[in-house]
Design an enzyme around this catalytic site. Sequence first.
Site, PDB file in Angstrom:
ATOM      1  N   ALA A   1     -13.755 -47.876  62.339  1.00 11.57           N
ATOM      2  CA  ALA A   1     -14.724 -48.416  63.301  1.00 11.57           C
ATOM      3  C   ALA A   1     -14.498 -49.912  63.478  1.00 11.57           C
ATOM      4  O   ALA A   1     -14.343 -50.642  62.507  1.00 11.57           O
ATOM      5  CB  ALA A   1     -16.137 -48.135  62.824  1.00 11.57           C
TER       6      ALA A   1
ATOM      7  N   GLY B   1     -18.805 -52.203  65.684  1.00 15.59           N
ATOM      8  CA  GLY B   1     -19.913 -52.545  64.808  1.00 15.59           C
ATOM      9  C   GLY B   1     -20.974 -51.478  64.740  1.00 15.59           C
ATOM     10  O   GLY B   1     -20.731 -50.310  65.059  1.00 15.59           O
TER      11      GLY B   1
ATOM     12  N   ARG C   1     -19.834 -45.482  78.439  1.00 16.95           N
ATOM     13  CA  ARG C   1     -18.442 -45.049  78.274  1.00 16.95           C
ATOM     14  C   ARG C   1     -17.990 -43.975  79.253  1.00 16.95           C
ATOM     15  O   ARG C   1     -16.859 -44.003  79.722  1.00 16.95           O
ATOM     16  CB  ARG C   1     -18.247 -44.499  76.869  1.00 16.95           C
ATOM     17  CG  ARG C   1     -18.129 -45.595  75.911  1.00 16.95           C
ATOM     18  CD  ARG C   1     -17.771 -45.151  74.566  1.00 16.95           C
ATOM     19  NE  ARG C   1     -17.818 -46.385  73.791  1.00 16.95           N
ATOM     20  CZ  ARG C   1     -17.838 -46.444  72.487  1.00 16.95           C
ATOM     21  NH1 ARG C   1     -17.812 -45.331  71.794  1.00 16.95           N
ATOM     22  NH2 ARG C   1     -17.879 -47.584  71.871  1.00 16.95           N
TER      23      ARG C   1
ATOM     24  N   ARG D   1     -22.764 -40.617  73.608  1.00 12.94           N
ATOM     25  CA  ARG D   1     -23.227 -41.557  72.572  1.00 12.94           C
ATOM     26  C   ARG D   1     -23.177 -42.993  73.074  1.00 12.94           C
ATOM     27  O   ARG D   1     -22.180 -43.439  73.643  1.00 12.94           O
ATOM     28  CB  ARG D   1     -22.322 -41.428  71.346  1.00 12.94           C
ATOM     29  CG  ARG D   1     -22.560 -42.497  70.311  1.00 12.94           C
ATOM     30  CD  ARG D   1     -21.511 -42.431  69.232  1.00 12.94           C
ATOM     31  NE  ARG D   1     -20.211 -42.807  69.721  1.00 12.94           N
ATOM     32  CZ  ARG D   1     -19.469 -43.810  69.215  1.00 12.94           C
ATOM     33  NH1 ARG D   1     -19.917 -44.525  68.227  1.00 12.94           N
ATOM     34  NH2 ARG D   1     -18.269 -44.071  69.698  1.00 12.94           N
TER      35      ARG D   1
ATOM     36  N   LEU E   1     -22.228 -45.040  63.577  1.00 13.99           N
ATOM     37  CA  LEU E   1     -22.348 -45.476  62.180  1.00 13.99           C
ATOM     38  C   LEU E   1     -23.820 -45.452  61.793  1.00 13.99           C
ATOM     39  O   LEU E   1     -24.197 -45.002  60.702  1.00 13.99           O
ATOM     40  CB  LEU E   1     -21.777 -46.888  62.010  1.00 13.99           C
ATOM     41  CG  LEU E   1     -20.252 -47.028  62.126  1.00 13.99           C
ATOM     42  CD1 LEU E   1     -19.845 -48.496  62.180  1.00 13.99           C
ATOM     43  CD2 LEU E   1     -19.548 -46.342  60.961  1.00 13.99           C
TER      44      LEU E   1
HETATM   45  C1  LIG Z   1     -11.075 -45.982  65.959  1.00 12.26           C
HETATM   46  C2  LIG Z   1     -12.560 -45.726  65.860  1.00 12.26           C
HETATM   47  C3  LIG Z   1     -13.452 -46.752  66.141  1.00 12.26           C
HETATM   48  C4  LIG Z   1     -14.820 -46.530  66.051  1.00 12.26           C
HETATM   49  N1  LIG Z   1     -15.673 -47.582  66.267  1.00 12.26           N
HETATM   50  C5  LIG Z   1     -16.999 -47.399  66.048  1.00 12.26           C
HETATM   51  C6  LIG Z   1     -17.903 -48.487  66.109  1.00 12.26           C
HETATM   52  O1  LIG Z   1     -17.524 -49.642  66.335  1.00 12.26           O
HETATM   53  N2  LIG Z   1     -19.216 -48.235  65.879  1.00 12.26           N
HETATM   54  C7  LIG Z   1     -19.696 -46.993  65.598  1.00 12.26           C
HETATM   55  O2  LIG Z   1     -20.901 -46.833  65.409  1.00 12.26           O
HETATM   56  N3  LIG Z   1     -18.843 -45.946  65.532  1.00 12.26           N
HETATM   57  C8  LIG Z   1     -17.527 -46.122  65.722  1.00 12.26           C
HETATM   58  N4  LIG Z   1     -16.680 -45.062  65.620  1.00 12.26           N
HETATM   59  C9  LIG Z   1     -17.221 -43.746  65.248  1.00 12.26           C
HETATM   60  C10 LIG Z   1     -17.580 -43.774  63.785  1.00 12.26           C
HETATM   61  O3  LIG Z   1     -16.582 -44.465  63.068  1.00 12.26           O
HETATM   62  C11 LIG Z   1     -17.716 -42.368  63.222  1.00 12.26           C
HETATM   63  O4  LIG Z   1     -18.506 -41.573  64.057  1.00 12.26           O
HETATM   64  C12 LIG Z   1     -18.360 -42.424  61.853  1.00 12.26           C
HETATM   65  O5  LIG Z   1     -17.652 -43.313  61.007  1.00 12.26           O
HETATM   66  C13 LIG Z   1     -18.415 -41.041  61.239  1.00 12.26           C
HETATM   67  O6  LIG Z   1     -18.811 -41.176  59.904  1.00 12.26           O
HETATM   68  P1  LIG Z   1     -18.920 -39.882  59.023  1.00 12.26           P
HETATM   69  O7  LIG Z   1     -19.299 -40.343  57.661  1.00 12.26           O
HETATM   70  O8  LIG Z   1     -19.770 -38.886  59.692  1.00 12.26           O
HETATM   71  O9  LIG Z   1     -17.445 -39.259  59.021  1.00 12.26           O
HETATM   72  P2  LIG Z   1     -16.034 -39.887  58.590  1.00 12.26           P
HETATM   73  O10 LIG Z   1     -16.102 -41.335  58.321  1.00 12.26           O
HETATM   74  O11 LIG Z   1     -15.036 -39.398  59.564  1.00 12.26           O
HETATM   75  O12 LIG Z   1     -15.781 -39.189  57.197  1.00 12.26           O
HETATM   76  C14 LIG Z   1     -15.535 -37.806  57.129  1.00 12.26           C
HETATM   77  C15 LIG Z   1     -15.131 -37.493  55.718  1.00 12.26           C
HETATM   78  O13 LIG Z   1     -15.038 -36.091  55.521  1.00 12.26           O
HETATM   79  C16 LIG Z   1     -13.807 -35.789  54.873  1.00 12.26           C
HETATM   80  N5  LIG Z   1     -13.465 -34.411  55.209  1.00 12.26           N
HETATM   81  C17 LIG Z   1     -13.163 -33.869  56.412  1.00 12.26           C
HETATM   82  N6  LIG Z   1     -12.936 -32.548  56.286  1.00 12.26           N
HETATM   83  C18 LIG Z   1     -13.111 -32.244  54.980  1.00 12.26           C
HETATM   84  C19 LIG Z   1     -13.002 -31.056  54.216  1.00 12.26           C
HETATM   85  N7  LIG Z   1     -12.669 -29.876  54.756  1.00 12.26           N
HETATM   86  N8  LIG Z   1     -13.225 -31.109  52.877  1.00 12.26           N
HETATM   87  C20 LIG Z   1     -13.545 -32.286  52.279  1.00 12.26           C
HETATM   88  N9  LIG Z   1     -13.657 -33.436  52.956  1.00 12.26           N
HETATM   89  C21 LIG Z   1     -13.450 -33.420  54.288  1.00 12.26           C
HETATM   90  C22 LIG Z   1     -12.859 -36.832  55.395  1.00 12.26           C
HETATM   91  O14 LIG Z   1     -11.707 -36.947  54.590  1.00 12.26           O
HETATM   92  C23 LIG Z   1     -13.774 -38.063  55.333  1.00 12.26           C
HETATM   93  O15 LIG Z   1     -13.887 -38.560  54.030  1.00 12.26           O
HETATM   94  C24 LIG Z   1     -15.302 -45.263  65.700  1.00 12.26           C
HETATM   95  C25 LIG Z   1     -14.416 -44.230  65.427  1.00 12.26           C
HETATM   96  C26 LIG Z   1     -13.052 -44.453  65.488  1.00 12.26           C
HETATM   97  C27 LIG Z   1     -12.116 -43.337  65.158  1.00 12.26           C
END
Ligand SMILES: Cc1cc2nc3c(=O)[nH]c(=O)nc-3n(C[C@H](O)[C@H](O)[C@H](O)COP(=O)(O)OP(=O)(O)OC[C@H]3O[C@@H](n4cnc5c(N)ncnc54)[C@H](O)[C@@H]3O)c2cc1C
Length: 565
Positions: A64, A67, A306, A402, A408
Amino acid sequence: MPQDQQSLPGRLAAPSPGWTTRADVVIVGSGIAGLTAALRLREHVDKVLVVTKDVLAAGSTQWAQGGIAAALGDGDTPEEHELDTLVAGAGACDLDAVRILVNEGPEAVRELIALGTNFDHTADGELSLTREGGHHRDRIAHAGGDATGAEIQRALIAAVQAAPDIEVIQHALAVDLLLGEDASGTTGVAGLTLHVIGEGERDGVGAVVCRAVVLASGGFGQVFSQTTNPAVSTGDGMALALRAGASVRDLEFVQFHPTVMYLGPDSRGQQPLISEAVRGEGAFLVDDDGNRFMQGVHELADLAPRDVVAKAIMKRMLDTGRAHMWLDARHLGAEFWERRFPTILATARSHGVDPVVDLIPVAPACHYVSGGVRTDLDGRSDLPGLYASGEVACSGVHGANRLASNSLLDGLVFSRRIATVLPGELGEWREPSRDDRTPGLIAGGARKELQETMTSRAGVLRSATGLTAAADVLAGEAGQTATAVDQESWETSNLLTIATALTMTARLRQETRGSHWREDFAERDDDLYAGHFDVRMDDGRVTADFVPSPQTDPSVGPVAGVAAP
Ligand SMILES: Cc1cc2nc3c(=O)[nH]c(=O)nc-3n(C[C@H](O)[C@H](O)[C@H](O)COP(=O)(O)OP(=O)(O)OC[C@H]3O[C@@H](n4cnc5c(N)ncnc54)[C@H](O)[C@@H]3O)c2cc1C
C-alpha cells in the site's frame, strides 16, 4: 434468481493430514487484518495461531502506497468521510457498516500510531494528511512518503513478534475448512487443513482443530493477468469459505486502478502502481496529443472516483487505439518526487521511466475486490465459527467501488470488532465430521488462460457476449484435472472457483454501477439492481441469489441521516 453452472471441486484434493495441532482461534493471513486481529484476540483467548502462506509480510498490505483514510484533520468529520464513501460506493454500501468504519477509524489509526507506526508529520509536528480520488478533504495519513503499507506491516510484525503468546506458522497454506456439529446439531467450523512447507513434525498437510477461524487472507488480484496485487492474492479464503457453505457477496465489484504503470503488451502478474496520491499532489492524465481528457468528465477531474478515471482512460485508449495513456507529474520536480514518492520514483526509474522528466505510461489493472465473504457488522460470516476481515470480507463498506485508502482502514476497524465479540462467542470444540464433499483439483496449467480470459472478457469492460465466452472457457477449465497435488493446483482451483462465481454475478448484474461496467447496459438501474448478489456453493455447484437492499447513494436519493454535500 438461482443460476446453476458447472461443477467445481467440492473440496480440494489433498493428502490426509499427517499431523494435528489445536488452537482456540486460527487466523489465516498476516496483513493488516490478520495481525490486528491476532494482537487484540491474544488479550482474551488462550491460544491464537496465525498461519500465513508465505512470509509474514507477503500480502497486499506491505504494498500500500497512498495511505489510510480517517477524519483526523482540522475541520474534517466522520460524516464527511461517510458521504464520500457512500458516493464512491454507488448505492451498494451498507450504511451501518460505513458509519462504523468512519466513526471508529480515527481511534483505530491513533492506536496504530501508539503501536509504533511512524506516519509522516508536517514541519509543525502535525500528522501530514493528503487527498486522494473521491475525497473532498485532506484525510489520508501516510508513512515514508509512499511506503505506508510497508511501515504498517513492519510495526504490526514487530508487535506480534514481541507477543510470545501468539504462535505463527509461515509458509502454511490453508487448504479447506473442517466442519463439525455442536451438541445442538448446528454445523460450524471445527478446524482447517493446512499445508506447511516446514520441517520436523509440522511438514506437509496437517489438521488444525480449533473453535473459530478468522479469515484475513486478502483479495484475488491474480484472477486477472495484470494486477497490482502480489502473488499470494489468489482468493484462497473466499474459495474455501464458499466450499464450506458460507456466502460470498458483491464479487462483480472489482476495482481496476486507473494508473498502473504500463510495462508492455507481454507483461504479466504484479505490476507497479502509481498511487492516486501522485494525482492528489497535482499530477494529471494526458493522451498522446497532450489533451487533459479528465477535464469536463467529472467535477473532481483527475481526482474523480477510481471507476470514473479508469473508464475515462479505457475509453480514450479505445478511441485512440493506444495501449495506454500518460500521467504527467514532471512539474512536481526532483526534490518533491524524492521526498514524497521515493518508492514510486525508484520503481519507475528501474523500468526506464524518470517521472521528473518523462511522462509515465499508465493503464488500468486489477487492484482491489470490494466483495468477499459476507459478514455482519462484527465480522461474522453466515457459517458458525467463521469470521472474516480485510479484503477477503464484505461487510458492505465499499459498495460497488472502494473509496481510496479505505481498505487498510476496513481491515483495521473490523478486526478490532471481531476481537471484541469473538471471545464471548467461542463455543465448544466441534469434532471434525466425515467430509462428504467431492474432492477435485484443477491443473495449474489452466491458470494463464484463466487470467487472460478474465482480463479480456470480465475486466474493466464487460458485456453479455464477453462474459458468456468467459463462462464457456471457465467451464472447459473445470474439466482440466490436475495430475500433481501441489500449491499451483490448489491456487488454480481457487482462482477458477472465484472466476466462475465472479463471471456469474457479472452476467446477472445487467447494469453499470461503480466498478462494474457493462457496455451493453450502460446505465445504472436502481429499480432492478439496488442490492447484492450472494453466491453460495453446494458440493461444487455455484448459485447466486439477489438480495435487495435500501438505497445508500446520497447523490441520487434520500439516505436517512445523511446531509447533502
Ligand atoms: C500496490 C497496492 C497499493 C495499495 N494502496 C493502498 C492504499 O494506499 N491504501 C489502502 O487503504 N489500501 C491500499 N491497497 C489495498 C490494501 O493494501 C489491501 O486491501 C489491504 O492491505 C488488505 O489487507 P488484508 O490484511 O486484508 O490482506 P493482505 O495484506 O493481502 O494479507 C493477506 C494475507 O493472507 C495470506 N494468505 C493468502 N492466502 C492464504 C492461504 N491460503 N493460507 C494462508 N495464508 C494465506 C497472505 O500470504 C497474506 O499474509 C493497495 C493494494 C496494493 C496491492
